[in-house]
Design a protein around this motif. Structure first.
Motif, PDB file in Angstrom:
ATOM      1  N   TYR A  78      30.071  -4.230   2.244  1.00  0.00           N
ATOM      2  CA  TYR A  78      28.679  -4.598   2.012  1.00  0.00           C
ATOM      3  C   TYR A  78      27.767  -3.840   2.980  1.00  0.00           C
ATOM      4  N   LYS A  79      26.638  -3.335   2.453  1.00  0.00           N
ATOM      5  CA  LYS A  79      25.673  -2.595   3.272  1.00  0.00           C
ATOM      6  C   LYS A  79      24.416  -3.424   3.480  1.00  0.00           C
ATOM      7  N   ASN A  80      23.792  -3.212   4.632  1.00  0.00           N
ATOM      8  CA  ASN A  80      22.530  -3.893   4.905  1.00  0.00           C
ATOM      9  C   ASN A  80      21.437  -3.390   3.967  1.00  0.00           C
ATOM     10  N   ALA A  81      20.695  -4.320   3.395  1.00  0.00           N
ATOM     11  CA  ALA A  81      19.549  -3.933   2.583  1.00  0.00           C
ATOM     12  C   ALA A  81      18.441  -3.394   3.482  1.00  0.00           C
ATOM     13  N   TYR A  82      17.675  -2.456   2.951  1.00  0.00           N
ATOM     14  CA  TYR A  82      16.551  -1.943   3.733  1.00  0.00           C
ATOM     15  C   TYR A  82      15.380  -1.646   2.808  1.00  0.00           C
ATOM     16  N   ALA A  83      14.192  -1.639   3.406  1.00  0.00           N
ATOM     17  CA  ALA A  83      12.966  -1.389   2.665  1.00  0.00           C
ATOM     18  C   ALA A  83      12.236  -0.208   3.273  1.00  0.00           C
ATOM     19  N   GLN A  84      11.804   0.713   2.429  1.00  0.00           N
ATOM     20  CA  GLN A  84      10.928   1.806   2.840  1.00  0.00           C
ATOM     21  C   GLN A  84       9.500   1.426   2.456  1.00  0.00           C
ATOM     22  N   ILE A  85       8.606   1.467   3.405  1.00  0.00           N
ATOM     23  CA  ILE A  85       7.224   1.041   3.183  1.00  0.00           C
ATOM     24  C   ILE A  85       6.296   2.197   3.530  1.00  0.00           C
ATOM     25  N   TRP A  86       5.396   2.517   2.615  1.00  0.00           N
ATOM     26  CA  TRP A  86       4.409   3.556   2.868  1.00  0.00           C
ATOM     27  C   TRP A  86       3.029   3.047   2.469  1.00  0.00           C
ATOM     28  N   THR A  87       2.027   3.557   3.156  1.00  0.00           N
ATOM     29  CA  THR A  87       0.671   3.082   2.896  1.00  0.00           C
ATOM     30  C   THR A  87      -0.317   4.209   3.163  1.00  0.00           C
ATOM     31  N   MET A  88      -1.422   4.207   2.424  1.00  0.00           N
ATOM     32  CA  MET A  88      -2.499   5.167   2.607  1.00  0.00           C
ATOM     33  C   MET A  88      -3.798   4.451   2.276  1.00  0.00           C
ATOM     34  N   GLY A  89      -4.787   4.596   3.159  1.00  0.00           N
ATOM     35  CA  GLY A  89      -6.024   3.893   2.917  1.00  0.00           C
ATOM     36  C   GLY A  89      -7.199   4.498   3.646  1.00  0.00           C
ATOM     37  N   THR A  90      -8.372   4.070   3.241  1.00  0.00           N
ATOM     38  CA  THR A  90      -9.609   4.512   3.878  1.00  0.00           C
ATOM     39  C   THR A  90     -10.440   3.301   4.255  1.00  0.00           C
ATOM     40  N   GLU A  91     -11.163   3.428   5.367  1.00  0.00           N
ATOM     41  CA  GLU A  91     -12.109   2.405   5.803  1.00  0.00           C
ATOM     42  C   GLU A  91     -13.465   3.081   5.982  1.00  0.00           C
ATOM     43  N   THR A  92     -14.424   2.629   5.189  1.00  0.00           N
ATOM     44  CA  THR A  92     -15.737   3.264   5.175  1.00  0.00           C
ATOM     45  C   THR A  92     -16.797   2.275   5.619  1.00  0.00           C
ATOM     46  N   SER A  93     -17.614   2.687   6.575  1.00  0.00           N
ATOM     47  CA  SER A  93     -18.733   1.863   7.030  1.00  0.00           C
ATOM     48  C   SER A  93     -19.933   2.165   6.136  1.00  0.00           C
ATOM     49  N   LEU A  94     -20.169   1.325   5.160  1.00  0.00           N
ATOM     50  CA  LEU A  94     -21.263   1.542   4.230  1.00  0.00           C
ATOM     51  C   LEU A  94     -22.610   1.397   4.915  1.00  0.00           C
ATOM     52  N   SER A  95     -22.660   0.497   5.896  1.00  0.00           N
ATOM     53  CA  SER A  95     -23.861   0.296   6.693  1.00  0.00           C
ATOM     54  C   SER A  95     -23.429  -0.302   8.014  1.00  0.00           C
ATOM     55  N   GLN A  96     -24.379  -0.730   8.794  1.00  0.00           N
ATOM     56  CA  GLN A  96     -24.027  -1.312  10.085  1.00  0.00           C
ATOM     57  C   GLN A  96     -23.206  -2.585   9.930  1.00  0.00           C
ATOM     58  N   ASN A  97     -23.398  -3.301   8.825  1.00  0.00           N
ATOM     59  CA  ASN A  97     -22.749  -4.602   8.666  1.00  0.00           C
ATOM     60  C   ASN A  97     -21.701  -4.644   7.562  1.00  0.00           C
ATOM     61  N   TRP A  98     -21.678  -3.625   6.682  1.00  0.00           N
ATOM     62  CA  TRP A  98     -20.776  -3.671   5.531  1.00  0.00           C
ATOM     63  C   TRP A  98     -19.681  -2.619   5.665  1.00  0.00           C
ATOM     64  N   ILE A  99     -18.431  -3.049   5.365  1.00  0.00           N
ATOM     65  CA  ILE A  99     -17.263  -2.173   5.446  1.00  0.00           C
ATOM     66  C   ILE A  99     -16.515  -2.238   4.123  1.00  0.00           C
ATOM     67  N   LEU A 100     -16.026  -1.094   3.646  1.00  0.00           N
ATOM     68  CA  LEU A 100     -15.235  -1.014   2.427  1.00  0.00           C
ATOM     69  C   LEU A 100     -13.874  -0.414   2.765  1.00  0.00           C
ATOM     70  N   ASP A 101     -12.808  -1.132   2.407  1.00  0.00           N
ATOM     71  CA  ASP A 101     -11.434  -0.653   2.593  1.00  0.00           C
ATOM     72  C   ASP A 101     -10.807  -0.408   1.225  1.00  0.00           C
TER      73      ASP A 101
END
Length: 904
Positions: free
Chosen positions: A585-608
């Motif tokens: 029996y082999k240990n199960a494993y997970a490959q995890i990848w992610t890509m994202g952007t964080e944009t400051s639309l204004s001084q108070n608003w953020i878009l991810d």
């Protein structure tokens, strides 16, 4: 101040003291100078005390949801959670003054709860309890020729003729534990309303001590004790449960230099969980009923497990005592060199798993209706005949299983891990993180070698598909023994998997050419499941010849009964083991990848905007390799198994896969002008061919060796999810425009409104064959899927509770050209489960008073499920059962809680 520290840096109070600028007239240094430094020193050395109380009472709650349309009464219950926190410098009068260097924190909490139980069940009607059945034809068990039971007149049959069957004495005794209906109808016709008491004590303590400018010491002790009473779905069935958890932490932080910090810790933890039945150490119910071949230990006394296709079964808790212990030593080093922050460390764990329990000491009896059905020449039941409850009254189960003997197991294993990581700030706009981690856990060994495994032929699946017999294709092995097919087995009966190297990379980039300001982030990592070996070890315990274990199927030549459901095994060397594990029996494993952007639309608003993917590899696969061909008559199942010298067993191995992809949009308004708002929408999809992952009971492969046929939606797949979180401070109070002083500020100031809203689509379900169609010789009970004839889903969130999906979309699998049965073509996860809507809201106010307004009283009113929307659960997915396509349960409706916290 401070904490236990970790790879990121040292803990302890020194970090809290490292401030500069003492205020007006203050110099620089640890405590500053002048009035500002003295003020900070007084704040740190002040004793702080908090009292709090959280009250949840049914007086504010809504009525339980009426699944059957018949309103039920609101059941009285409560939950009172109160406690206190105390912290500050450690001072012992005339002995020790820990101001500026030794601090302590202590918390005690007591929870008194009486939670409501509102459980629907399906129980037999009064006529059925008396042995009167109409609307179906019942035949005497395996009579040749087939002989139906005699008919009698019964006005409750609406013109149909009723059949009267005799009632077995053991069945009559068990019938006393099945309640009579208290609701109208034949499905969901019994409602259990009761309360489950629970008491919990929590104690947490921590001491932080600064030895000198380079060394900080911290230690802590945590204790939790819980006493509860768990109820089953029927009155009088359940048992007490007690839990005791303890842990001790010792940590030392060493500042070798301003850029090199080491953190060392030792942790000891122990968990003790004991569960009993109300019947434990009482009357031997099995002996009273005449049930033979089960455990005679007083702790195991109780009601055997009874399972039906169309009715709710009896579930008496199985007594168990678990005592697990872990000793952990870890060391971490953080080195800051120019624009690199590097971390190195490792950990060694000693794990103990001690259990005193027999998994199935009273036996399990499964009634499907096969015994009272008319059978075809091949042994298949004729539609419209047979009743699972009639089988029960006759005392004739379809299958029986048991597992008991020496209840004590003592497993021991080691765990190791090491890591190295560099957080490299390449320049002002780009940061790169890279590292590697290694994890390894030795498969647990049993101190007295009381474990058994099976070694099976590698081509057993192809032999089963061709109908070829293979005597001795299943070999029984004990620790250190040579297997016929896999060579020498280690003491743990499973070879360790020590190739678990996991790389980690990530980056953050702020491109200057993109406006508005945007940060791009991405990463890739691998995570191994090191706890898998612990679960596998338990599957190898309680197996013959060390213990008694067997699963039997009734037939005309071997008719099982309630009294004699566990017959002496016939045949020399017959292997009756119920579970086995692949030694490689082999240990199960997970490959995890992610890509994202964080944009400051204004001084108070953020878009991810974020994309995430997860690929699971070497996940668990449950097989039933020792099968008879599909459609084999019950009388010939054992003779036609691949290895006729072994009974049916499940085989756990690795090799399955999963894939998850998700897109997420997050919009956030920073906390300004008294408002914080965050909304998250996630669109995701998860597929796998391992039906045993994601929680719940694992199901066996429908076709042994055909893993591709298992591919479908994961049991935890959620397609759409919307979450909204908001905090709003009303515009009144000291720092606001209105009501900012005097009596108006005291009444209207410091009010806060918080909302948490969640909506998501349901998780998928699969229609499985039950009753007389659940096995047919495969050994994969309740893993055979139905034939899909159309789309079963009604709308996005399903239909009504009693007609949730289109049951006509499923049918029995057809026969082939030769008249032989086939496997169902339904893919796993064809049924979309109920959606979930949750809106929780709280209103709170803070009163500040005393010197420098340091004292504070916070009062909060919490409302869960504000819209009083039911959350359905327990969807009936067994094809042919009375509640197929119906919802069998619902979560709690609107509840309210009052909480008060006093700080001084």
């Amino acid at each position: 101040p401070g904490g236990t520290g970790g790879p990121g840096g040292p803990g302890g109070p020194q970090r809290a003291f490292m401030v500069t600028g003492g205020g007006p007239g203050g110099g620089r240094g640890i405590f500053g100078g002048g009035r500002g430094g003295m003020f900070f020193r007084q704040q740190v050395n002040r004793m702080r005390l908090t009292f709090y109380d959280r009250l949840d009472d049914s007086a504010f709650d809504a009525r339980p949801y009426a699944i059957t349309g018949q309103p039920s009464a609101k059941l009285g219950h409560y939950n009172d959670q109160f406690g206190a926190n105390l912290g500050g410098p450690l001072k012992i009068p005339h002995i020790y003054n820990g101001s500026d260097k030794t601090y302590f924190f202590a918390n005690y909490q007591h929870d008194i709860e009486s939670s409501a139980v509102n459980t629907f069940s399906t129980v037999p009607t009064l006529d059925q309890r008396n042995g009167l059945f109409c609307g179906t034809t019942l035949y005497e068990p395996f009579s040749n020729p087939a002989t139906p039971y005699p008919t009698v007149a019964d006005s409750n049959c609406s013109g149909d003729i009723a059949q009267q069957i005799p009632i077995n004495s053991a069945a009559a005794g068990l019938l006393a534990y099945i309640p009579k209906p208290n609701l109208a109808g034949t499905a969901q016709n019994f409602l259990l309303q009761a309360t489950e008491p629970e008491n919990t004590d929590n104690l947490n303590t921590r001491v932080l001590h600064t030895i000198n400018s380079k060394f900080n010491l911290n230690g802590g002790y945590n204790f939790e004790s819980e006493r509860a009473t768990n109820l089953s779905n029927f009155p009088g069935i359940g048992g007490p449960e007690s839990t005791r958890d303890q842990s001790v932490d010792l940590g030392l932080s060493h500042n070798w230099s301003p850029r090199l910090v080491e953190s060392t810790s030792v942790n000891w933890s122990r968990s003790r969980i004991q569960l009993q039945s109300f019947n434990s150490n009482g009357v031997d119910i099995a002996q009273q009923l005449g049930i033979n071949g089960v455990s005679t230990a007083p702790i195991d006394f109780g009601i055997p497990q009874i399972s039906f296709t169309n009715f709710s079964g009896i579930q008496d808790p199985v007594p168990s005592l678990t005592r697990n212990q872990t000793l952990r030593l870890d060391d971490g080093l953080t080195w800051v060199h120019r624009n690199h922050t590097m971390q190195f460390g490792g950990e060694v764990r000693r794990l103990q798993f001690n259990t005193d329990s027999s998994p199935n000491p009273r036996g399990q009896f499964v009634f499907t209706g096969l015994v009272t059905s008319e059978l075809t020449a091949s042994g298949a039941p004729v539609t419209g005949t047979g009743s699972d409850f009639a089988d029960f009254l006759l005392g004739d189960p379809f299958t029986t299983s048991e597992q008991f003997g020496n209840p004590n197991t003592y497993f021991r294993s080691w765990g190791f891990s090491a890591y190295a990581q560099d957080d490299w700030r390449v320049n002002k706009v780009f940061t790169f993180l890279y590292g590697i981690r290694y994890d390894a856990t030795t498969p647990p060994v049993e101190l007295f070698n009381n474990i058994v495994n099976l070694d099976i032929a590698p081509d057993i699946a192809s032999l089963a598909a061709s109908g070829t017999s293979c005597p001795q294709c299943v070999d029984l092995v004990v620790p250190g023994q040579l297997g016929t097919y896999s060579g020498v087995f280690p003491r743990a009966l499973i070879h360790g998997d020590y190739h678990n190297f996991a790389p980690r990379i990530g980056f953050a980039w702020q491109p200057k050419f993109i406006k508005p300001r945007t940060v791009v982030r991405g990463g890739y990592s691998i995570f191994y499941n090191e706890s898998g070996f612990d679960t596998l070890a338990k599957e190898l315990a309680y197996q013959p010849p060390v213990n008694t274990a067997q699963t039997l199927t009734t037939s005309a030549s071997q008719l099982l009964t309630l009294e004699n459901g566990f017959l002496p095994l016939t045949g020399s060397g017959l292997i009756s083991n119920t579970e086995a594990v692949d030694p490689f029996y082999k240990n199960a494993y997970a490959q995890i990848w992610t890509m994202g952007t964080e944009t400051s639309l204004s001084q108070n608003w953020i878009l991810d905007l974020t994309y995430t993917g997860t690929k699971g590899t070497d996940l668990d696969v449950l097989r039933a390799p020792n099968r008879a061909p599909l459609g084999t008559s019950e009388a010939a199942i054992q003779a036609k198994r691949v290895d006729p010298d072994a009974l049916s067993f499940t085989y756990d191995q690795s090799g399955a896969n999963s894939i998850y992809n998700a897109l997420q949009v997050r919009v956030m308004h920073r906390f300004t002008h008294g408002l914080m708002l965050q909304g998250i929408y996630t669109y995701g999809k998860s597929l796998d061919d391992a039906s045993s992952i994601g929680g719940g009971t694992g199901t066996v492969e429908q076709i042994d060796g055909d893993l591709a046929a298992e591919r479908g939606l994961s049991t935890f797949d959620i397609r759409h999810q919307m979450r909204v979180f908001s905090v709003y401070e009303l515009p009144f109070g000291q720092r606001s425009r209105w009501a900012n002083h005097g009596w108006t500020e005291k009444i209207f100031g410091d009010w806060r409104l918080m909302n948490i809203f969640t909506w998501q689509t349901g998780t998928p379900f699969t229609a499985l064959l039950g009753g007389t169609a659940s096995d047919n010789g495969t050994g994969a009970n309740f893993s055979l899927r139905a034939e899909q004839l159309g789309n079963p889903n009604v709308g996005v969130c399903g239909g009504s509770p009693l007609d949730f999906f289109d049951t006509a979309a499923f049918g029995l699998p057809p026969t082939d050209a030769s008249g032989n049965p086939t496997y169902g073509d339904e893919r796993r996860g064809a049924i979309e489960g109920p959606c979930t809507l949750s809106w929780n809201m709280s209103v709170s106010k803070t009163y500040r008073f005393g010197p420098e307004r340091r004292h504070m009283l916070n009062i909060q009113w919490q409302m869960q499920n504000l819209t009083n929307t039911p959350t359905f659960n327990g969807l009936g997915t067994t094809y042919g059962s009375l509640f197929f396509g119906q919802v069998t349960g619902a979560g709690s409706m609107r509840t309210m809680t009052l909480m008060a916290r006093f700080n001084f």
